[in-house]
Write a protein that holds these residues in place. Sequence first.
Motif, PDB file in Angstrom:
ATOM      1  N   ILE A 304       0.831  -1.207   0.000  1.00 43.50           N
ATOM      2  CA  ILE A 304       0.000   0.000   0.000  1.00 43.50           C
ATOM      3  C   ILE A 304       0.864   1.255   0.000  1.00 43.50           C
ATOM      4  O   ILE A 304       0.603   2.227  -0.721  1.00 43.50           O
ATOM      5  N   TYR A 305       1.917   1.261   0.842  1.00 46.18           N
ATOM      6  CA  TYR A 305       2.680   2.492   1.069  1.00 46.18           C
ATOM      7  C   TYR A 305       3.987   2.543   0.288  1.00 46.18           C
ATOM      8  O   TYR A 305       4.848   3.389   0.593  1.00 46.18           O
ATOM      9  N   ALA A 306       4.196   1.667  -0.672  1.00 43.25           N
ATOM     10  CA  ALA A 306       5.482   1.640  -1.378  1.00 43.25           C
ATOM     11  C   ALA A 306       5.774   2.980  -2.055  1.00 43.25           C
ATOM     12  O   ALA A 306       6.831   3.592  -1.854  1.00 43.25           O
ATOM     13  N   ALA A 307       4.820   3.484  -2.843  1.00 40.60           N
ATOM     14  CA  ALA A 307       5.042   4.758  -3.539  1.00 40.60           C
ATOM     15  C   ALA A 307       5.116   5.915  -2.544  1.00 40.60           C
ATOM     16  O   ALA A 307       5.898   6.859  -2.715  1.00 40.60           O
ATOM     17  N   HIS A 308       4.311   5.832  -1.481  1.00 43.18           N
ATOM     18  CA  HIS A 308       4.334   6.895  -0.468  1.00 43.18           C
ATOM     19  C   HIS A 308       5.712   6.996   0.206  1.00 43.18           C
ATOM     20  O   HIS A 308       6.206   8.101   0.458  1.00 43.18           O
ATOM     21  N   ASN A 309       6.308   5.862   0.512  1.00 44.31           N
ATOM     22  CA  ASN A 309       7.609   5.881   1.202  1.00 44.31           C
ATOM     23  C   ASN A 309       8.683   6.518   0.325  1.00 44.31           C
ATOM     24  O   ASN A 309       9.560   7.243   0.825  1.00 44.31           O
ATOM     25  N   GLU A 310       8.634   6.273  -0.983  1.00 46.70           N
ATOM     26  CA  GLU A 310       9.612   6.902  -1.873  1.00 46.70           C
ATOM     27  C   GLU A 310       9.411   8.418  -1.916  1.00 46.70           C
ATOM     28  O   GLU A 310      10.370   9.194  -1.840  1.00 46.70           O
ATOM     29  N   ALA A 311       8.154   8.846  -1.993  1.00 47.92           N
ATOM     30  CA  ALA A 311       7.873  10.286  -2.001  1.00 47.92           C
ATOM     31  C   ALA A 311       8.277  10.922  -0.680  1.00 47.92           C
ATOM     32  O   ALA A 311       8.763  12.066  -0.635  1.00 47.92           O
ATOM     33  N   ALA A 312       8.086  10.212   0.437  1.00 51.43           N
ATOM     34  CA  ALA A 312       8.450  10.746   1.749  1.00 51.43           C
ATOM     35  C   ALA A 312       9.950  10.981   1.843  1.00 51.43           C
ATOM     36  O   ALA A 312      10.407  11.989   2.399  1.00 51.43           O
ATOM     37  N   ALA A 313      10.746  10.068   1.297  1.00 46.41           N
ATOM     38  CA  ALA A 313      12.201  10.236   1.346  1.00 46.41           C
ATOM     39  C   ALA A 313      12.634  11.475   0.554  1.00 46.41           C
ATOM     40  O   ALA A 313      13.474  12.261   1.013  1.00 46.41           O
ATOM     41  N   ASP A 314      12.050  11.682  -0.629  1.00 48.71           N
ATOM     42  CA  ASP A 314      12.377  12.864  -1.432  1.00 48.71           C
ATOM     43  C   ASP A 314      11.973  14.142  -0.709  1.00 48.71           C
ATOM     44  O   ASP A 314      12.728  15.131  -0.666  1.00 48.71           O
ATOM     45  N   THR A 315      10.787  14.156  -0.129  1.00 46.68           N
ATOM     46  CA  THR A 315      10.305  15.347   0.584  1.00 46.68           C
ATOM     47  C   THR A 315      11.201  15.686   1.767  1.00 46.68           C
ATOM     48  O   THR A 315      11.522  16.858   2.019  1.00 46.68           O
ATOM     49  N   GLN A 316      11.634  14.687   2.517  1.00 44.75           N
ATOM     50  CA  GLN A 316      12.500  14.927   3.670  1.00 44.75           C
ATOM     51  C   GLN A 316      13.854  15.477   3.250  1.00 44.75           C
ATOM     52  O   GLN A 316      14.432  16.335   3.942  1.00 44.75           O
ATOM     53  N   ARG A 317      14.364  15.026   2.114  1.00 42.07           N
ATOM     54  CA  ARG A 317      15.656  15.566   1.639  1.00 42.07           C
ATOM     55  C   ARG A 317      15.526  17.031   1.271  1.00 42.07           C
ATOM     56  O   ARG A 317      16.394  17.854   1.607  1.00 42.07           O
ATOM     57  N   TRP A 318      14.447  17.395   0.576  1.00 43.37           N
ATOM     58  CA  TRP A 318      14.250  18.806   0.235  1.00 43.37           C
ATOM     59  C   TRP A 318      14.042  19.653   1.492  1.00 43.37           C
ATOM     60  O   TRP A 318      14.555  20.775   1.585  1.00 43.37           O
ATOM     61  N   ALA A 319      13.281  19.154   2.460  1.00 43.41           N
ATOM     62  CA  ALA A 319      13.041  19.901   3.697  1.00 43.41           C
ATOM     63  C   ALA A 319      14.337  20.101   4.478  1.00 43.41           C
ATOM     64  O   ALA A 319      14.574  21.170   5.059  1.00 43.41           O
ATOM     65  N   LEU A 320      15.233  19.117   4.484  1.00 45.22           N
ATOM     66  CA  LEU A 320      16.508  19.233   5.173  1.00 45.22           C
ATOM     67  C   LEU A 320      17.392  20.288   4.500  1.00 45.22           C
ATOM     68  O   LEU A 320      18.033  21.113   5.181  1.00 45.22           O
ATOM     69  N   ALA A 321      17.394  20.308   3.175  1.00 43.78           N
ATOM     70  CA  ALA A 321      18.188  21.310   2.464  1.00 43.78           C
ATOM     71  C   ALA A 321      17.667  22.716   2.756  1.00 43.78           C
ATOM     72  O   ALA A 321      18.448  23.650   3.000  1.00 43.78           O
ATOM     73  N   ALA A 322      16.334  22.885   2.768  1.00 43.42           N
ATOM     74  CA  ALA A 322      15.756  24.190   3.076  1.00 43.42           C
ATOM     75  C   ALA A 322      16.075  24.606   4.500  1.00 43.42           C
ATOM     76  O   ALA A 322      16.310  25.785   4.797  1.00 43.42           O
ATOM     77  N   THR A 323      16.116  23.661   5.425  1.00 40.78           N
ATOM     78  CA  THR A 323      16.441  23.960   6.832  1.00 40.78           C
ATOM     79  C   THR A 323      17.862  24.507   6.957  1.00 40.78           C
ATOM     80  O   THR A 323      18.113  25.489   7.668  1.00 40.78           O
ATOM     81  N   LEU A 324      18.793  23.870   6.275  1.00 35.26           N
ATOM     82  CA  LEU A 324      20.186  24.344   6.329  1.00 35.26           C
ATOM     83  C   LEU A 324      20.301  25.750   5.753  1.00 35.26           C
ATOM     84  O   LEU A 324      21.034  26.602   6.293  1.00 35.26           O
ATOM     85  N   LEU A 325      19.594  26.036   4.670  1.00 32.88           N
ATOM     86  CA  LEU A 325      19.636  27.362   4.077  1.00 32.88           C
ATOM     87  C   LEU A 325      19.073  28.404   5.047  1.00 32.88           C
ATOM     88  O   LEU A 325      19.635  29.493   5.200  1.00 32.88           O
TER      89      LEU A 325
END
Length: 916
Positions: A304-325
Motif C-alpha cells: 500500500i505504502y510503497a510509492a508513499h515511502n519513496e515520495a516521503a524520502a524525497d520530501t525529507q531531503r528537500w526539507a533538510l536542504a531548506a532547513t540548512l539554508l
Amino acid sequence: MPLRVLRHPSVGIGSTEFCLHGTTYAVRKQMWNRRFLRRHARPLLLWPVIASLIVLVLWGVALTHLQNDKDALTAQAEQLAHARVNGYAEQINRTVAHIDQATLLVNHLWMEEPGGVNLEKLYVDGVFPKEQFHVTIANDLGDVLGSTLPTPDPVNFSTYGWYQAHKTNAGLGLLVDGTALSVRTGKPVIRFSRRLDDLAGSFAGVTWVTVDPAFLTTLYDGRDLGEGEFISLQLKNGPLLASKTGGAVTLNSVFRSDLGFTSAAGLSHEPGERFHDGQARIVAWKKLSPYPLITVAALAKPHIYAAHNEAAADTQRWALAATLLLIVLAMVGTGYAARLAWRKEQDMETRSIFQLAVDAAREGFYMVRPCYSEQGAITDYEIVDCNERGAELMGFTKDQLLGKCFRALCSSEHFPSTFSFFERGMREGFFEDEMRVPSERFFKADWVQRRLVRSGSGLAMTIRDISESKAHEQALTSIANTDALTGLPNRHWLTHYLPSAINHAAHYHTNLAVLFIDLDNFKNINDTLGHAAGDELLRAAAARLGALVRANDKVVRLGGDEFTIILEQVHKLDDVAHVAQMIVESLGEPFKLGNASGNRVRASIGISVYPQDGTTDDALLKHADIAMYSAKAAGKGRFHFYQSQLSEYLLMRVSREEALRQAIERDEFVLYYQPRVDAATGKLCSMEALVRWIHPERGLIPPSEFIPVAEETGLIVQLGEQVIAKTCAQLAIWRAQGLPPVPLSVNVSALQFNQGKVREVLAQYMARYHIDPALIGIELTESCMVADGANVPLELNAIRKLGVKLLIDDFGTGYSSLSQLQELDVDVLKVDRAFTKKLSQSQQGLAFFKAIVSMAQALDIEVVAEGVETAEQLRLLQTLACSEVQGHYVSRPLPADEVPALMRQRFLFPHLQAVG
C-alpha cells in the motif's frame, strides 16, 4: 548628574583607561553590555525565531502533507478492504443459503416420506447444483442411505462428532464442520449438516452437504489481489476453511495466532508479528448471520505504502536542504541586527525619558509636578508638559492644558481618587491601573489605562485609550453568557450567578427557588415539523417565561428544551407554586409556528428551594432536575417540589433505560402478528407485526411499558431495525415451510423516519432474505407524513421505489388531510380505533367514518378499521363498504408459531357473523 571623563596621567594612549566616579571603564563596559543584551534580546532573537518558525512550518507542512497522503492511502485501503470483505461475505452468504435450502429440502422430503428421498434423481433433475457440492443422507445408525457422490463401499458416520452432536441436540440447525479429509474421496472437504427427524420428532438421521474448500474461494475473482493480499473464510471459533492469494488457494492460515474477531464486522491494523510472512496488514472481517462463518480480507501495508515511502524520502531531503539554508540566513540576519542594535543603543542612553512619551503612538504623555502648601504638604498636581495626544485626550490643545492643575480639571467628587493615584506613584515610584472615566468625562474616552513613573521630583504619566478593547471584552463576555437562539442567559452565566445569589440569600436570611423546566413533546415538534419550527417554539417559550416573572428574577436557557428560573427573595412556597402553575398554563397554550397553528407542548417543572433542598448551586440544580423527572413521570404538564425519595425514582428510571438497552443488545424481543381481513368475506389480506419484550424475569412485557422509553432515549431506532429484520426473516421461514404468502406491515417511528435510514434498512434485509417487496408494508403516523421539510416527500418516494406499500396508522389523530396524503401517494389508511368505537354510539360517529371511506375511495386509497371488537361494529363497517378490518373480533395478536393455522384457514370471521 553630568558624566565626568578623566584621563589617567600614568597610562599611554594605546591603553587608555577611564575613571567614571571611581568605577573603572572595564566594569562599566561589562554592565553596559549586560544592559544592551537585556534591551535587545528580542530583536537579536528575531531572526533565529523566525527561521525556527519557518523551519517548523516547513517541516509541519511537509509532514502534514505526507501524513495526509498516507491517511488518504490508508482510507482508500480500508475502503477497499471493507468492499472486498462485504462482497465476499455476500457471495458466501448466498452460497451457504443455497446449501442450507438444500438441507431444508431434504429434511422436508424426509418428513413427507422417511427413507424415501432419492438424492440421485434430485441430482439428475438439477435440484442440486452439479459439480459444486454433494448431498448425503445417513440413517439413525449412521449408515449412508443415499448420496449424490458415488459410494461403492458401505460407510458409517455414527462415530463422527458432528453426527453425534445432531443426534443429541435437536436444535442445532445447520452445523458447519471445519475442513477435514473425506472418507470417500480422501480430499479436503467442508461439511454442512442438518438433523433429520421423523413425524414424532425423534432423531431419524442426518443429511449433509460436502463442498470443496476451493469452491468457496473461487466465488471471488482473485486477479485483483495484490502482493501479500488475501481473502479467507473461517469458522467463528477460529479454524480456517479456505484462503486465496491471487490465483492460489490454500488451506494454511497466514495468521500466526487467532485474531479473535469479537464484533460482527470491523477493521483493524495488524503488525507483521501476527503473520507468518512478517508483513503488516489492514484486516477487515465480517461475520455471517445466521451462519457461524467469518469472511476476512487483508491488504499488505508494504504494498500500500510503497510509492508513499519513496515520495516521503524525497520530501525529507528537500526539507533538510531548506532547513540548512534558513540556518545560514538566520545567522547572517542576526549579525546584521546586532550591528544595528549596537548603534541604536548609543542614542537610547540619552533619550530614556523621551521613551515614555513615544512608548505607543496612541498614548498621551504628561510631565506632572506636585504643588506644595506653605507647610510643605502636597496639595495638588500641575501639568508642566504633555504631547498633543495627551492634550487631545483631555479635550484641550497643548497650550491650553499646560499649567493646569487637576483640582480644576476634576469634579470635587472625583478629585480625591485622582490625588490618591498620584500619591501612590510618588510613594512607590511606579504604578498603573485601568479606570472607567467618570460621567463628567475629563478624559475623552470611556476607559483609560494610566501609568505613573517617578522622574526626579515629579511624575511622568502616560494615558492610553482602551475603550475599544474594553468594549470588545464586554462583548465577548456577553456572547459567552448569552444563549444565541433565545437571547436569555445561558448555562455558563448561571454557573457564575447562582453561587452569588445563594450567598446573597444566606446573608439576608431569605429563601431562593430554582425551577427546572422541560418542554414535554418538544422532541415531536423537532421530529415532525423540523428544527426551524423547534427553534421558533423555543424563542416563543422564552418570551412567555420572561413575561411571567418579576424584573429581578432570572430566566436561563440551559440548552435543548430545558430552562431554569431563579426566584429570589421568596417568602412563601405558595408564591413559588403560583408562578409554576402560571408557567404550566402559559406554555400549555397553543403556539403558532410558521403557517401552522395549534401546536401544543406542555411543561414539566421541578422545584428546589434554598436552604431546605440544598445549600450549593450543584445541589439545587440536581434536586430541581430530579423533581422535574418526577413531574414528567406523573403525567407531564405539572410541577413537583423536590422530595428526598425522588432520587430513588431517578435511579429506577435510569435502570429502566439501561435494561431496555441491554434487551436490544441481547435480542430479547419477539414479534406477534395480528391479521387484517376483508371486511366483506373475512379473507386474510395482511398482518401487522407487533413487537413484544420477553423479559428473562418478568416475562412478556407489553409495548406500552417500553416503547415510550425507547422513543424518549432514541433506542427506538435500533429496536425498529431489529423489527424489520425479524419481519423479513419470518417471511423467509414461512416461505421455506411452504405456507401461502401473506403481506406483513411494520410500524416505523417518527424518529426512524426523520433520520432517513428506513429505506436503507428495508433494502438491506429484503435483499438478505430474498423478500418480495409486495409482501412488506410500512406503517407511519400522520405526523411523519406531513412533517415540515423537503426531505419528507423524497424519503417517501425512495421507500415507494423499493416496491413496498405505505400505510397511515391511527388516521384521524393528527393534522393531515386526505388530499395531502394523496399527494404523498399513500396506499392504505388505518382509521384509529377511537372512531371505530364511536360507530355504534352516535350518528355523528357513523357519518364521520362514512366520510372517510367515501373520500378514500375517491382517491383510490384502501381503508382499514382498527380496533373492531364487536359484531355490531363489523356489520356497520360492511354497510359502509370499508375495505378491511383489524381487531380482537377477528383475532388477537398471535406468536409466530400460531400464525400458520390462520394462514391455512384463510377466512377468519366467526361463522355466525360472516356477511356475504
